[in-house]
Scaffold this motif. Structure first.
Motif, PDB file in Angstrom:
ATOM      1  N   ALA A   1      27.758  51.054  38.544  1.00 24.11           N
ATOM      2  CA  ALA A   1      27.532  49.952  39.348  1.00 24.11           C
ATOM      3  C   ALA A   1      27.909  49.901  40.831  1.00 24.11           C
ATOM      4  N   LYS A   2      27.525  49.418  41.636  1.00 22.01           N
ATOM      5  CA  LYS A   2      28.216  48.875  43.260  1.00 22.01           C
ATOM      6  C   LYS A   2      28.450  47.959  43.302  1.00 22.01           C
ATOM      7  N   LYS A   3      29.437  47.470  43.767  1.00 18.00           N
ATOM      8  CA  LYS A   3      29.889  46.155  44.220  1.00 18.00           C
ATOM      9  C   LYS A   3      30.400  46.411  45.577  1.00 18.00           C
ATOM     10  N   GLY A   4      29.664  45.956  46.481  1.00 14.26           N
ATOM     11  CA  GLY A   4      29.771  46.318  48.108  1.00 14.26           C
ATOM     12  C   GLY A   4      29.942  47.936  48.240  1.00 14.26           C
ATOM     13  N   ARG A   5      30.791  48.523  48.767  1.00 13.13           N
ATOM     14  CA  ARG A   5      30.857  50.028  48.810  1.00 13.13           C
ATOM     15  C   ARG A   5      31.581  50.440  47.620  1.00 13.13           C
ATOM     16  N   LYS A   6      32.136  49.508  46.923  1.00  6.28           N
ATOM     17  CA  LYS A   6      32.973  50.219  45.845  1.00  6.28           C
ATOM     18  C   LYS A   6      32.125  50.596  44.490  1.00  6.28           C
ATOM     19  N   LYS A   7      32.126  51.719  43.952  1.00  8.30           N
ATOM     20  CA  LYS A   7      31.566  52.382  42.700  1.00  8.30           C
ATOM     21  C   LYS A   7      32.343  52.010  41.580  1.00  8.30           C
TER      22      LYS A   7
END
Length: 232
Positions: free
Chosen positions: A214-220
């Motif tokens: 998943a991606k939350k903003g730019r974070k994987k």
């Protein structure tokens, strides 16, 4: 709307040969059909260059289950991986099962040439193994029904994606869903159980645990089937 319950005709001396099914014969033919379907999945995973470990785990989980639970597990696998039976002739599967059940060739010929029994067993194994869910749309929102029309997911999501993987413990896999522009994971349990909250900009499938990226903003982030987050 669910399917109407099938009402079997009463067996009488006049229709005995047409309606009677030997429960021992039926149980044994179901057993051998189940073995054939398990081999089909084995060959499918191998041909698709799937994970050998995944295949062995699936087979390990199946081996000690009662027949009914094995059939249910295989039907769920087929529902999630429908290509596994593409081109499969169920009459061949049934004939092989009958061959394994038969003590003599002449008895096998008798079984195969018995049109009533062939139709009965073909209908039975199709009912057991072909249990496809259906994604539905109502007013632009998506939901999901099981093979009997029972609601698995209420039609309230902007997007649904069934997870075409099958984990080794035979659990029900979450469904990727979108609500208010964000993605999350829900269970197709008819209750709308949220596994992972609707906070992700994307969720994709992986071939090994944890099964979601998943991606939350730019974070994987990696997500397991319980919605627990791991660092990617």
């Amino acid at each position: 709307m669910g399917k109407t319950k099938e009402i079997k005709p009463m067996i009488t001396p006049d229709n005995f040969n047409q309606e009677y099914s030997d429960p021992i014969e039926e149980q044994q033919i179901r057993h051998f059909v189940c073995l054939e379907m398990g081999r089909r999945i084995h060959r499918y995973i191998k041909a698709m260059r799937g994970s050998k470990l995944q295949m062995l785990r699936f087979e390990e989980q199946l081996k000690d289950l009662p027949l009914h639970e094995k059939e249910t597990a295989i039907a769920r696998y087929i529902d999630l991986n429908r290509k596994v039976i593409k081109g499969l002739d169920m009459k061949i599967v049934l004939a092989r099962a009958m061959a394994n059940y038969s003590d003599t060739f002449s008895y096998l010929v008798t079984l195969v040439n018995d049109k009533r029994k062939m139709v009965h067993y073909l209908n039975l194994i199709n009912k057991i193994y072909i249990q496809y869910h259906e994604v539905i749309e109502q007013n632009g929102k998506f939901g999901m029904l099981d093979c009997n029309g029972k609601t698995l997911v209420e039609p309230q999501y902007e997007f649904l994606r069934t997870c075409y993987v099958y984990v080794d413990d035979l659990r029900t896999m979450p469904v990727i869903a979108q609500l208010d522009g964000k993605l999350g994971l829900i269970l197709p349990d008819g209750k709308g159980t949220i596994v992972a909250p609707f906070i992700y900009s994307s969720i994709t499938l992986r071939d090994e645990p944890p099964y979601f990226e998943a991606k939350k903003g730019r974070k994987k982030i990696l997500l397991d089937t319980d919605g627990k987050e791991y660092t990617a």
